[in-house]
Write an enzyme that holds these catalytic residues in place. Structure first.
Site, PDB file in Angstrom:
ATOM      1  N   SER A   1       0.823  -1.215   0.000  1.00  0.00           N
ATOM      2  CA  SER A   1       0.000   0.000   0.000  1.00  0.00           C
ATOM      3  C   SER A   1       0.856   1.263   0.000  1.00  0.00           C
ATOM      4  CB  SER A   1      -0.949  -0.041   1.193  1.00  0.00           C
ATOM      5  OG  SER A   1      -1.919   0.971   1.126  1.00  0.00           O
TER       6      SER A   1
ATOM      7  N   ASP B   1      -2.519   6.420  -3.409  1.00  0.00           N
ATOM      8  CA  ASP B   1      -1.343   5.815  -2.786  1.00  0.00           C
ATOM      9  C   ASP B   1      -0.864   4.681  -3.685  1.00  0.00           C
ATOM     10  OD1 ASP B   1      -3.322   3.951  -2.309  1.00  0.00           O
ATOM     11  OD2 ASP B   1      -2.625   3.449  -0.298  1.00  0.00           O
TER      12      ASP B   1
END
Length: 445
Positions: free
Chosen positions: A102, A241
């Site tokens: 992530s 992200d």
């Protein structure tokens, strides 16, 4: 021993459990569990990743383990985490697997699973996989092996799915959008979605080299996006992200629109207002107050999109999220999806014929400071009496005017110190004081 944390399995590549050897065993263990629980003789798993260099090695190891267990694998390549969730359902797979850490730096990586419904894997199945990992690896008879194939149209399938969540009679023809892709999984599909809907797109940080993911860019570092929006005279900016399950936005003046702002827009400015919204313990008090005034329900969950999802399902609601930009719209997608969340905000802009900054007029966040205290080894701050005394003292100081929240990260050795209140200088001073207290006690420990 349980290898699964709050968001799958995560760590530094090359260190247990994020090693090729473990990924091979994990693939085999997961494959054995899926074979037992699948109605098909050879179940199908879809496998995707973000742009980290280590993802290619882990992908090879995972698919080898799955194939050895007799599971077929569809390789999707670099795609957003929510794309894997969608394609798990669209391709009628028994499970989906994502290789990503992530928003973490390039040297970290992780592995997480989706169920056939495109949701986080149930804890019961994770426990079965844990038990299977304790057993020896053995190869199926050659005739029972699975095999892997690459899905060549995965990007296009996901782009069309994202566009389907935007009203067909709307377009983005009059908008100029700067899109920060974080050198991550949305580097290709992100700009494409907005271009195909008619927007003029300026793409930033869309040249991944395997090592530059999230590096001074993306939703955790929006400063350059804020500057670029103003320099390009754009209507707004959008930042993802590394795996594109988080989004923050920027208005034309360069002001940051975070997850709390996005929830405010979706809950109070949209034509079809939700019955309620799920935030987290990190959600700003201003959001809670604003939703109460708008007669929209609000509850707080623990930090983590799986807990937001759980609270949404318990309340029968569809809209929730976190200040960091994890936004769930369950009437559109089964998991947090940065592109789809941005499209829902754009939908409100078009239907209201308003600029982004106009949608948040009158909504002002309470001053809030978050300090991430990185440690050599994780500790429980509430197990140290001296720290508990400091926390209690701070809570008493802010009583009725604000709050503090001290919590451990579920994915890295970090203590998050959050202070929120009606006086910005007081909040800053108190947050740094508490962070220093944590640092000093960590050195003693």
């Amino acid at each position: 021993m349980s290898y699964f944390g709050t968001d799958g399995i995560r760590g530094k590549f090359g260190q247990m459990p994020i090693t090729p050897e473990f990924a091979l065993k994990l693939g085999f263990a997961a494959g054995k569990v899926l074979k037992r629980t699948s109605p098909k003789n050879k179940p199908l798993v879809v496998l995707g990743k973000d742009t980290r260099l280590s993802g290619y090695i882990l992908e090879s190891a995972l698919q080898a383990g799955l194939n050895a267990a007799g599971v077929y694998v569809h390789l999707l390549g670099p795609l957003p985490t929510p794309a894997i969730a969608h394609l798990t359902r669209a391709l009628h797979a028994h499970a989906g697997i994502v290789i990503s850490a992530s928003h973490n730096p390039y040297f970290d990586n992780g592995i997480k699973f989706f169920s056939s419904e495109g949701k986080k894997l149930p804890d019961s199945l994770q426990e079965e996989i844990n038990k299977e990992l304790e057993k020896d690896l053995f190869i199926e008879d050659t005739a029972n092996l699975g095999k892997s194939v690459r899905v060549t149209d995965a990007n296009g399938r996901y782009i069309e799915f994202c566009k389907s969540t935007f009203p067909y009679h709307f377009d983005l023809n009059n908008l100029k959008i700067v899109v920060d892709c974080a050198h991550g999984a949305a580097y290709s599909v992100g700009p494409s979605v907005f271009r195909e809907l008619g927007a003029k797109v300026v793409a930033l940080y869309n040249e991944p080299d395997g090592l530059n993911i999230n590096e001074n860019c993306g939703s955790t570092h929006p400063e350059s996006l804020q500057k670029a929006v103003v320099e390009h005279g754009a209507d707004l900016g959008i930042a993802f992200d590394g795996d594109a399950d988080r989004v923050v936005m920027v208005d034309k003046f360069g002001n940051l629109i975070d997850g709390d702002h996005i929830l405010y827009i979706l809950a109070t400015q949209a034509k079809n207002k939700p019955a309620g919204v799920v935030g987290t313990v990190m959600s700003n008090m201003a959001l809670e107050v604003a939703l109460e005034k708008a007669n929209v329900g609000f509850v707080r969950a623990k930090v983590g999109d799986r807990y937001v999802l759980q609270a949404l399902e318990e309340n029968g609601w569809v809209t929730g999220g976190e200040p960091s930009g994890h936004i769930l719209t369950l009437d559109k997608s089964t998991t947090g999806d940065a592109i789809i969340a941005a499209l829902q905000v754009l939908t409100v802009m078009v239907e209201q014929n308003k600029a982004l900054h106009e949608l948040v007029n009158g909504f002002k966040l309470y001053p809030q400071v978050l300090v991430n205290v990185r440690l050599e080894q994780m500790l429980d701050p509430y197990s140290i009496p001296a720290l508990v005394a400091e926390f209690n003292k701070a809570e008493e100081q802010l009583k009725g005017r604000g709050r503090i929240l001290i919590r451990k990260s579920g994915t890295e050795p970090v203590i998050r110190v959050m202070v929120e209140g009606d006086n910005e200088q007081e909040v800053k001073t108190l947050a740094e004081h508490l962070a220093n207290a944590v640092r000093s006690q960590a050195q003693v420990a």
